[in-house]
Structures are given as C-alpha cells and as structure tokens.
Design an enzyme around this catalytic site. Sequence first.
Site, PDB file in Angstrom:
ATOM      1  N   ALA A 152       0.825  -1.209   0.000  1.00  0.00           N
ATOM      2  CA  ALA A 152       0.000   0.000   0.000  1.00  0.00           C
ATOM      3  C   ALA A 152       0.865   1.267   0.000  1.00  0.00           C
ATOM      4  O   ALA A 152       0.499   2.274  -0.611  1.00  0.00           O
ATOM      5  CB  ALA A 152      -0.936  -0.011   1.193  1.00  0.00           C
ATOM      6  N   GLN A 194      -6.625  -0.695   5.675  1.00  0.00           N
ATOM      7  CA  GLN A 194      -7.257  -1.376   6.815  1.00  0.00           C
ATOM      8  C   GLN A 194      -8.697  -1.783   6.514  1.00  0.00           C
ATOM      9  O   GLN A 194      -9.227  -2.704   7.135  1.00  0.00           O
ATOM     10  CB  GLN A 194      -7.254  -0.463   8.057  1.00  0.00           C
ATOM     11  N   SER A 237      -3.478  -3.563   0.525  1.00  0.00           N
ATOM     12  CA  SER A 237      -2.310  -4.405   0.736  1.00  0.00           C
ATOM     13  C   SER A 237      -2.703  -5.829   1.077  1.00  0.00           C
ATOM     14  O   SER A 237      -3.726  -6.057   1.734  1.00  0.00           O
ATOM     15  CB  SER A 237      -1.516  -3.791   1.897  1.00  0.00           C
ATOM     16  N   HIS A 281      -0.948  -8.110   2.999  1.00  0.00           N
ATOM     17  CA  HIS A 281      -0.617  -8.682   4.312  1.00  0.00           C
ATOM     18  C   HIS A 281      -1.598  -8.312   5.436  1.00  0.00           C
ATOM     19  O   HIS A 281      -1.474  -8.796   6.556  1.00  0.00           O
ATOM     20  CB  HIS A 281       0.830  -8.351   4.709  1.00  0.00           C
ATOM     21  N   THR A 305       9.173  -7.109 -13.259  1.00  0.00           N
ATOM     22  CA  THR A 305       8.581  -8.445 -13.382  1.00  0.00           C
ATOM     23  C   THR A 305       7.624  -8.699 -12.228  1.00  0.00           C
ATOM     24  O   THR A 305       7.944  -8.386 -11.073  1.00  0.00           O
ATOM     25  CB  THR A 305       9.706  -9.512 -13.398  1.00  0.00           C
ATOM     26  N   CYS A 335       3.918   1.971  13.591  1.00  0.00           N
ATOM     27  CA  CYS A 335       4.814   2.954  12.981  1.00  0.00           C
ATOM     28  C   CYS A 335       5.211   4.043  13.955  1.00  0.00           C
ATOM     29  O   CYS A 335       6.373   4.384  14.072  1.00  0.00           O
ATOM     30  CB  CYS A 335       4.160   3.586  11.763  1.00  0.00           C
TER      31      CYS A 335
HETATM   32  N1  PLP Z   1      -2.071   2.579   5.120  1.00  0.00           N
HETATM   33  C1  PLP Z   1      -2.578   2.047   6.242  1.00  0.00           C
HETATM   34  C2  PLP Z   1      -3.878   2.572   6.763  1.00  0.00           C
HETATM   35  C3  PLP Z   1      -1.904   1.025   6.918  1.00  0.00           C
HETATM   36  O1  PLP Z   1      -2.430   0.511   8.027  1.00  0.00           O
HETATM   37  C4  PLP Z   1      -0.670   0.567   6.383  1.00  0.00           C
HETATM   38  C5  PLP Z   1       0.105  -0.464   7.099  1.00  0.00           C
HETATM   39  O2  PLP Z   1       0.086  -0.560   8.314  1.00  0.00           O
HETATM   40  C6  PLP Z   1      -0.182   1.142   5.197  1.00  0.00           C
HETATM   41  C7  PLP Z   1      -0.918   2.144   4.598  1.00  0.00           C
HETATM   42  C8  PLP Z   1       1.093   0.666   4.573  1.00  0.00           C
HETATM   43  O3  PLP Z   1       0.875  -0.589   3.965  1.00  0.00           O
HETATM   44  P1  PLP Z   1       2.053  -1.529   3.448  1.00  0.00           P
HETATM   45  O4  PLP Z   1       2.613  -2.185   4.656  1.00  0.00           O
HETATM   46  O5  PLP Z   1       1.382  -2.516   2.541  1.00  0.00           O
HETATM   47  O6  PLP Z   1       3.016  -0.688   2.713  1.00  0.00           O
END
Ligand code: PLP
Length: 390
Positions: free
Chosen positions: A74, A182, A202, A204, A242, A328
């Site tokens: 993301a 999210q 994303s 994961h 790729t 973060c």
């Molecule tokens: N945006 C939000 C709201 C998120 O919670 C996160 C990851 O915690 C991200 C963006 C970043 O995603 P990625 O880990 O796939 O780069």
Amino acid sequence: MNFKLPIYLDNNATTPVDPRVLESMLPYFSEKFGNPSSKHTFGYVTNAAVDLAREQIANLINANKNEIYFTSGATESINLIHFGIADKLSSIGNHIISSYVEHSASYESLLQLQKKGFDITFLKCDSKGFIHPEQIIEAIRPETILVSIIAANNEIGTINNISEIGKVCRANNILFHSDATQAFGKIKIDVNEMNIDFLSFSSHKIYGPKGIGGLFIRKGLEQKITPLIFGGGQEKGIRAGTLNVPGIVGFGKAAEICHCDFEKDFNHTKSLRDRLYKNLLSALDNVILNGDKENRLPGNLNLLIKGIKADSLISSIRNIAFSSGATCSSETGKPSRILKAIGLSDEDAKCCIRIGLGRFNTIEEIDYASEKFIEAITNLKLKRNLQSTI
Ligand code: PLP
C-alpha cells in the site's frame, strides 16, 4: 488450554498467511515459475494466474479486473497516486486535500510533495477521528487536483464516510483517492457506488503474503498518472518490473476468501472485540475507548488505560502480542499523531493500547487475554498507588 501461547492480537499491524493462501502460492515457487510476460507455455500459465488474481481482487470492491494494478504494498500504491497525479496535473493546479489522521505512508508522502512546492491542506478530525464531507467542501479551491482520505484508521479503527466524500469530489470534478489498507476485505467497499477514483490496499492485512499490494485506478484515469518506476512496461506502463507471481496468486486467493467469508469474518472479529471490551470494562474503572463505538473496524480496539503506560503493560504481559498506539509511531517513540489529533494529551497518548482481533483468534484466547490484561492492569495500578503514597 486448547490454544497456543503467545497469543497474537495485533492484526492491524499484519495478519498471518491463511493456510489456504499458502497452498495456492506454493506451485508458483516451483513448477509454475514462468515470467507472465513470456510468450510461451510457462508464461501463459502464470499470466492466467495473475489474471485470475486481478479478478478475485476486483470482485471484492466491485471493480473491473483491468482496473487493478499490482505494486509492492500500500505504501507504494499511495506514493504512486500522490506523486503520479501531482506530476501529471501540476499545470492544472498544485493543491491537494488530505488529513492529519492519515497513515504515515500517506502523510509522509504528502509532506515530501509539500517540500517540492505543492500546497497540502491537512484537515483536522473530530474527537472520534472522523473527517467530514463538509470539511472537504470548504477546503476545495479552483486549483485542487486531488483529495486523499483514509477509509478506516489503522490506530483507532474509525471508518470515514467515504461514500459522501466521494460524492463531494465527483460533484466538484476532483479526483478522489482513498487509502483503504485497513478497510479492504474488512468492510464493504464499492468503488462505483462510493465514487472512488483510486484505491490503495495491501495483501498482508488480509491474510495474504507481505510485499504485495494493489491499486485500483478507474478506467480512463491511467493517463493522469506519471509512473514512479520505469522499465519493461509491465502493468500497462504504470508500474514496471517483473510481476511477483506467487505474491499475486496469494493476494488473489486471500481476497477471494475475504469475499466468500465476509459476513463470517466480520461477525467473528466483532464479537471477539466486543467480548474483550466488555470483560475489561466489567473489571476495571480506568478504561476509555478511543474512536467511535459504532463506525469502527470490526477487529479494532484502541483503549486508553488511564495512568498505565502502554510500554509497562506490554512488558508485563509477555505472552500476548498487542501494540502501543500504531506500530509505525511506536518506532519513532513520539506520542501518536492520531491520538493527539483526537485530543489526547501526551501523557494519555502514552497510555493507549491497540488490540487487533483477527480471523484466527478464538473465544478461549480472548477470555485468557482478558484475565491477563485485568491482572496486569490491577497490579500496575497497585504499584503506582503505592509509589505515590511513599
Ligand atoms: N495505510 C494504512 C492505513 C496502513 O495501516 C498501512 C500499514 O500498516 C499502510 C498504509 C502501509 O501498507 P504496506 O505495509 O502494505 O506498505
């Protein structure tokens, strides 16, 4: 005890790969290894698998498979939209509207654009974390080229009224991007009904592998984006390189499972979250919910435990994984920008914990975790009271 320790309650940070997802990926590491761009059998096999994944992902948000692009996550999707639009549309305008409660992937990307001379309006949220459509209306100027608002907050779980914000943007002919990392797979998203032009998400966070992300770009808007990465022209020239086929196959499968099991997952995580919250409230008197009670992600619980530092709580409950604020912001050691934005003092912001419930958590785990939380909080309170009387 019919569960294993430690218990994972940090599903907003990341999720474990679903065994069904892992199984779908395995052949693409070995016998099905072809480059999807190759014009021979090996390439056709992986190309078809990538195509299926696009469709599985598109189905989850009511998009067309040709509107789905793959990225590394993301963070890259968000940066691609911000920088790509800013570059392409700079002759039309230099103003972007966003908010103070974006994830760092979005907030920091916009700060970089600000350094390059773009004018960014960061809207303030209310005490529950909402950004209101009226704030967007007020902030729009003739030179506004993009609105970028988070769908659901990663720390406090607040779900914005993306549909109304989308309506405002469409009515004013302004492009609308939402960071749905999210929200994707957890709450209903319909890019057409919600007037979303670009959506970042994303793998994961939905029980898929790490290092693979997605971007929805509404048909016809591709030419409004300058790519970040140039090369072999993959992903219609929007994102060269790729393709990560095993990652994409896993992402597609994860999206398909989210689609099929949507109600089940939603009700399961919400009921575990509500059970944990009720257990804690019935035993403790210093617990306050951050964010909104109703419009919040089903698996997110963010609590202010008055007077108890999150770091002390985390180190006193070793066999339960949860987080202090967002992963973060806990890396920088600063009080969370989001918790400050909803009006918490530095002191209170340091006393907040985020618990993320997921598909694989069980009632037994939640009851065990509740006991451990209550025990640890009670002990830390006693210790604090003793220290204040000495
Ligand atoms: N945006 C939000 C709201 C998120 O919670 C996160 C990851 O915690 C991200 C963006 C970043 O995603 P990625 O880990 O796939 O780069």
